[in-house]
Write a protein that holds these residues in place. Structure first.
Motif, PDB file in Angstrom:
ATOM      1  N   UNK A  47       0.885  -1.211   0.453  1.00  0.00           N
ATOM      2  CA  UNK A  47      -0.042  -0.448  -0.288  1.00  0.00           C
ATOM      3  C   UNK A  47       1.113   1.513  -0.220  1.00  0.00           C
ATOM      4  N   UNK A  48       1.812   1.072   0.499  1.00  0.00           N
ATOM      5  CA  UNK A  48       2.857   2.105   0.341  1.00  0.00           C
ATOM      6  C   UNK A  48       4.318   2.663  -0.010  1.00  0.00           C
ATOM      7  N   UNK A  49       4.010   1.556  -1.414  1.00  0.00           N
ATOM      8  CA  UNK A  49       5.058   2.165  -2.842  1.00  0.00           C
ATOM      9  C   UNK A  49       4.007   2.397  -3.718  1.00  0.00           C
ATOM     10  N   UNK A  50       4.505   2.928  -4.872  1.00  0.00           N
ATOM     11  CA  UNK A  50       4.182   3.824  -5.913  1.00  0.00           C
ATOM     12  C   UNK A  50       4.665   1.960  -7.308  1.00  0.00           C
ATOM     13  N   UNK A  51       5.973   1.855  -6.297  1.00  0.00           N
ATOM     14  CA  UNK A  51       6.730   0.429  -7.339  1.00  0.00           C
ATOM     15  C   UNK A  51       5.114   0.003  -8.157  1.00  0.00           C
ATOM     16  N   UNK A  52       5.059  -0.738  -9.643  1.00  0.00           N
ATOM     17  CA  UNK A  52       5.079  -1.651  -9.886  1.00  0.00           C
ATOM     18  C   UNK A  52       6.195  -2.655  -9.668  1.00  0.00           C
ATOM     19  N   UNK A  53       7.190  -2.754  -9.831  1.00  0.00           N
ATOM     20  CA  UNK A  53       7.663  -4.002 -10.432  1.00  0.00           C
ATOM     21  C   UNK A  53       8.013  -4.844  -7.963  1.00  0.00           C
ATOM     22  N   UNK A  54       8.190  -3.700  -7.620  1.00  0.00           N
ATOM     23  CA  UNK A  54       7.661  -4.345  -5.933  1.00  0.00           C
ATOM     24  C   UNK A  54       6.523  -4.793  -5.983  1.00  0.00           C
ATOM     25  N   UNK A  55       5.354  -4.289  -6.139  1.00  0.00           N
ATOM     26  CA  UNK A  55       4.571  -4.485  -5.880  1.00  0.00           C
ATOM     27  C   UNK A  55       4.423  -6.196  -6.558  1.00  0.00           C
ATOM     28  N   UNK A  56       4.686  -6.592  -8.191  1.00  0.00           N
ATOM     29  CA  UNK A  56       4.745  -7.619  -8.127  1.00  0.00           C
ATOM     30  C   UNK A  56       5.235  -8.399  -7.316  1.00  0.00           C
ATOM     31  N   UNK A  57       6.746  -7.952  -7.237  1.00  0.00           N
ATOM     32  CA  UNK A  57       7.504  -8.465  -5.801  1.00  0.00           C
ATOM     33  C   UNK A  57       7.177  -9.204  -4.862  1.00  0.00           C
ATOM     34  N   UNK A  58       6.435  -8.657  -4.411  1.00  0.00           N
ATOM     35  CA  UNK A  58       5.237  -8.830  -3.094  1.00  0.00           C
ATOM     36  C   UNK A  58       4.021  -9.833  -3.461  1.00  0.00           C
ATOM     37  N   UNK A  59       3.458  -9.426  -4.357  1.00  0.00           N
ATOM     38  CA  UNK A  59       2.786 -10.218  -4.971  1.00  0.00           C
ATOM     39  C   UNK A  59       3.239 -11.604  -5.081  1.00  0.00           C
ATOM     40  N   UNK A  60       4.099 -11.596  -5.677  1.00  0.00           N
ATOM     41  CA  UNK A  60       4.666 -13.091  -5.965  1.00  0.00           C
ATOM     42  C   UNK A  60       5.332 -14.569  -4.367  1.00  0.00           C
ATOM     43  N   UNK A  61       5.692 -13.245  -3.856  1.00  0.00           N
ATOM     44  CA  UNK A  61       6.089 -13.900  -2.351  1.00  0.00           C
ATOM     45  C   UNK A  61       5.213 -14.066  -1.893  1.00  0.00           C
ATOM     46  N   UNK A  62       3.689 -13.249  -1.549  1.00  0.00           N
ATOM     47  CA  UNK A  62       3.057 -13.921  -0.729  1.00  0.00           C
ATOM     48  C   UNK A  62       2.178 -15.362  -1.366  1.00  0.00           C
ATOM     49  N   UNK A  63       2.333 -15.347  -2.689  1.00  0.00           N
ATOM     50  CA  UNK A  63       1.377 -16.463  -3.241  1.00  0.00           C
ATOM     51  C   UNK A  63       2.143 -17.840  -2.814  1.00  0.00           C
ATOM     52  N   UNK A  64       3.180 -17.602  -2.671  1.00  0.00           N
ATOM     53  CA  UNK A  64       4.042 -18.357  -2.519  1.00  0.00           C
ATOM     54  C   UNK A  64       3.586 -19.539  -1.099  1.00  0.00           C
ATOM     55  N   UNK A  65       3.324 -18.209  -0.234  1.00  0.00           N
ATOM     56  CA  UNK A  65       2.783 -18.702   1.078  1.00  0.00           C
ATOM     57  C   UNK A  65       2.140 -20.165   1.232  1.00  0.00           C
ATOM     58  N   UNK A  66       1.614 -20.102   2.974  1.00  0.00           N
ATOM     59  CA  UNK A  66       0.354 -21.050   3.145  1.00  0.00           C
ATOM     60  C   UNK A  66      -0.896 -19.911   3.116  1.00  0.00           C
ATOM     61  N   UNK A  67      -1.931 -20.316   3.413  1.00  0.00           N
ATOM     62  CA  UNK A  67      -3.035 -19.490   3.130  1.00  0.00           C
ATOM     63  C   UNK A  67      -3.383 -18.778   4.325  1.00  0.00           C
ATOM     64  N   UNK A  68      -2.978 -18.977   5.432  1.00  0.00           N
ATOM     65  CA  UNK A  68      -3.275 -17.728   6.727  1.00  0.00           C
ATOM     66  C   UNK A  68      -2.188 -16.798   6.248  1.00  0.00           C
ATOM     67  N   UNK A  69      -1.338 -17.156   5.530  1.00  0.00           N
ATOM     68  CA  UNK A  69      -0.581 -15.482   5.122  1.00  0.00           C
ATOM     69  C   UNK A  69      -0.943 -14.706   4.107  1.00  0.00           C
ATOM     70  N   UNK A  70      -1.233 -15.548   3.213  1.00  0.00           N
ATOM     71  CA  UNK A  70      -2.323 -14.865   1.720  1.00  0.00           C
ATOM     72  C   UNK A  70      -3.496 -14.238   2.487  1.00  0.00           C
ATOM     73  N   UNK A  71      -4.418 -14.706   3.619  1.00  0.00           N
ATOM     74  CA  UNK A  71      -5.286 -14.164   3.575  1.00  0.00           C
ATOM     75  C   UNK A  71      -4.994 -12.682   4.858  1.00  0.00           C
ATOM     76  N   UNK A  72      -3.795 -13.085   5.863  1.00  0.00           N
ATOM     77  CA  UNK A  72      -3.654 -11.520   6.177  1.00  0.00           C
ATOM     78  C   UNK A  72      -3.102 -10.513   5.453  1.00  0.00           C
ATOM     79  N   UNK A  73      -2.407 -11.351   3.833  1.00  0.00           N
ATOM     80  CA  UNK A  73      -1.868  -9.708   2.859  1.00  0.00           C
ATOM     81  C   UNK A  73      -2.986  -9.402   2.695  1.00  0.00           C
ATOM     82  N   UNK A  74      -4.720  -9.945   2.609  1.00  0.00           N
ATOM     83  CA  UNK A  74      -5.964  -9.939   1.272  1.00  0.00           C
ATOM     84  C   UNK A  74      -5.849  -9.419   2.051  1.00  0.00           C
TER      85      UNK A  74
END
Length: 643
Positions: free
Chosen positions: A595-622
């Protein structure tokens, strides 16, 4: 899968339908060639059984269903498939009142072998003593091929009420005492059955039969003192002798231990060693007294068993025996004696263990070091400290190591004093290893001073390593920053000295240390300092560095430069095992940074990281990024999340 409410409604509706359903049709469909129809019939039958046996259910349903099932078995038009399905269902619905009918079916010539066998199997699961007696009656009438069915059913039921009737059949020679009979009595036998088997065993000359009898008697656990002694002394099966000895120990430990004492004059054997361990575990003081008296007659294995039991039970009364065995020719015995002294020994053992530090045998010395680290002898600390302070002592290095494990009072002060006075070689390395385990804030101050003083020496890296390890272990980043690191960085004269401390700030990883590193990078052109700050940030142990790394990504993009290095730093931070926080904590941090960055590349990296985690972690991110779902600036990034 149906939800619980839906499933309940389905079963209720089905029960209403079954009240009016022709059960004969259901039974007929059990043998259908149409697989789907047959499976439906089986499901309907299970549902009907559930309804018929449910508390408060329709009382008329059960007799109607049973009648249809009996008809399904008895009808000459029924296939074997129908008969077997009906018989299994009767096992779930039947009662003691059905026993005579089922027994007649079990002997009816109109049914084949498999059907009759399954009738007996169904009888085995219907409760009640009357059913047990009917099975015993069937046993008396059965052929040799059929008797196994009845013995298996009787054993499965585990109903001891059958013992008297069975013994009458066996003693009256109505049925033979074969392996199936022996097994069944082992499962259900009472005292009378045990005594009967013992009488047969005494007369038996068949090795296989004798072994089965012994196993059944041991399973019942009803043998008396004399009977157990007979088994221990005369059984031809070592496993049975060992099991009988164990029961004998529980019943009469004095007699069992005396028997073991007689065996000590024989040649050592694996069996004797096993009996010896059982005696030490369950034979009480007599067993330990026997062991104490028979040390010289023991095999190496038995000596190790004795010492292991002494260690596990912390039997300090036998410390003298452990000390004696520390001089044994067998290294296995010596090592076991060292462990026993460490667990149960006192001052006498301490003296022996200190001598063993210089045995010249690496394994023995290491075992003695470990034993001294745990031995319950407060007076040993004075001896160890004296040796630790004296570099000329033969046990100087081992004493330092032992004291660090014991963490005895005064150890840290002594080590700090040794560090203050200066050390070299092995002594330096031993003291530093010990301080990593028991050091305090004063130790950190002394290590910082050494890092500054040894700026150009080969020892500086070793001091740095111990300082960082101790910093992390203490877990006092704010205190250590204010009392140790910050003053030292201020007082450091040369950039190289500052850099030698600056590179260790990831051991603190607190906001103040991070702010200091950022100022160095923002305001200093000195390459040595900048490189040290970058190295520290690259190994940062807390997620509080994530906003700074995000700024580096954005700065590179704003300058038209490749942000790969900065993005790689973010990825390493989130993936590193040494960074504090599990995947839920890291995913939450990723959400706030998203939410705090304007970099699309960084947002993409953060999403890719979260998508590899368990459902509880993804739910917290969402949940954290939920506010961004309706903001157009985030739409391209949100699409990556599949929402």
């Amino acid at each position: 899968m149906l939800r619980p409410l839906t499933l309940f409604c389905a079963l209720f509706t089905l029960s209403l339908a079954l009240e009016a359903q022709d059960f004969d049709r259901l039974v007929f469909n059990l043998g259908s060639d149409d697989l789907e129809l047959r499976q439906t019939a089986l499901f309907d039958l299970e549902s009907a059984i559930a309804q018929a046996t449910a508390s408060g259910g329709d009382s008329a349903l059960k007799p109607r269903l049973k009648a249809a099932l009996f008809q399904g078995v008895e009808s000459p038009d029924s296939s074997r498939t129908i008969q077997l399905a009906c018989i299994r269902a009767l096992g779930k619905l039947g009662s003691e009142a059905d026993a005579p009918t089922l027994l007649l079916m079990a002997f009816a010539d109109t049914y084949d072998f498999l059907v009759r066998q399954n009738v007996v199997k169904a009888m085995s699961v219907i409760p009640g003593e009357a059913m047990t007696e009917v099975l015993v009656d069937g046993l008396a009438q059965a052929t040799e091929a059929e008797r196994e069915w009845y013995w298996t059913a009787i054993a499965y039921r585990g109903d001891g009420s059958a013992n008297e009737s069975i013994l009458k059949l066996l003693k009256g020679k109505k049925v033979p005492l074969d392996m199936q009979a022996i097994h069944a009595l082992g499962e259900i036998g009472d005292q009378a059955a045990s005594d009967y088997l013992y009488e047969v065993w005494q007369k038996s000359r068949d090795a296989g039969l004798s072994m089965a009898l012994e196993q059944a008697m041991l399973q019942m656990e009803r043998l008396d003192d004399k009977q157990l002694e007979d088994l221990v002394e005369t059984s031809e099966a070592d496993t049975n002798r060992i099991a009988a000895f164990g029961q004998w120990l529980g019943l009469n430990p004095d007699a069992a231990v005396k028997h073991l004492g007689k065996l000590m004059s024989d040649a050592p054997s694996d069996e004797r060693a096993i009996l010896f361990r059982k005696a030490l575990d369950f034979g009480g003081a007599d067993a330990w007294a026997l062991a104490q008296a028979q040390i010289d007659q023991m095999s190496d294995r038995e000596k190790v068993i004795f010492l292991s039991a002494m260690k596990e039970g912390q039997q300090s009364a036998y410390e003298a025996e452990a000390i004696t065995l520390s001089e044994d020719e067998s290294q296995a015995v010596v090592l076991a004696s060292i462990e026993a002294m460490g667990s149960a020994g006192g001052a006498p053992s301490s003296s022996v263990l200190i001598q063993l530090l210089n045995s010249g045998n690496k394994d023995v010395a290491e075992a003695a070091t470990a034993a001294l680290a745990h031995i319950r002898d407060p007076e040993i600390d004075d001896q160890l400290m004296a040796a630790a302070r004296n570099p000329e002592s033969a046990t100087h290095l081992q004493s330092i190591e032992i004291l660090s494990v014991r963490n005895s009072p005064g150890t840290t002060g002594m080590l700090n004093n040794m560090l203050y006075r200066g050390l070299e070689g092995d002594s330096m390395r031993a003291v530093l290893r010990a301080l990593e385990q028991v050091g305090n804030v004063d130790s950190c101050n002394l290590l910082v001073a050494r890092v500054l003083l040894e700026e150009g020496s080969s020892s500086r890296r070793r001091y740095q390593l111990s300082l960082k390890r101790l910093t992390i272990r203490l877990g006092l980043p704010d205190l250590l920053w204010e009392s140790t690191y910050k003053p030292a960085l201020t007082l450091a004269v040369h950039p190289e000295q500052q850099a030698n401390l600056l590179v260790l700030l990831d051991g603190l990883s607190n906001p103040a240390a991070l702010d200091y590193c950022r100022k160095v990078l923002d305001r200093t052109d000195n390459e040595v300092l900048r490189q040290a700050a970058e190295q520290a940030i690259g190994r940062w142990r807390e997620l509080n560095v994530l906003p700074y790394l995000a700024e580096q990504v954005e700065a590179a993009e704003a300058a038209g430069e490749d942000p790969s290095d900065a993005l790689g730093a973010v990825n390493r931070l989130l993936a590193a095992e040494y960074v504090t926080g599990d995947e839920v904590v890291r995913s939450r941090a990723a959400g706030y940074q998203f939410l705090d960055t304007e970099s699309h590349a960084l947002r993409k990296l953060l999403i890719e990281y979260v998508q590899q985690q368990n459902g509880w972690a993804r739910g917290n991110f969402l949940r954290i990024v939920e506010p961004a779902l309706s903001i157009s600036a985030f739409q391209d990034d949100i699409e990556m999340m599949g929402r």
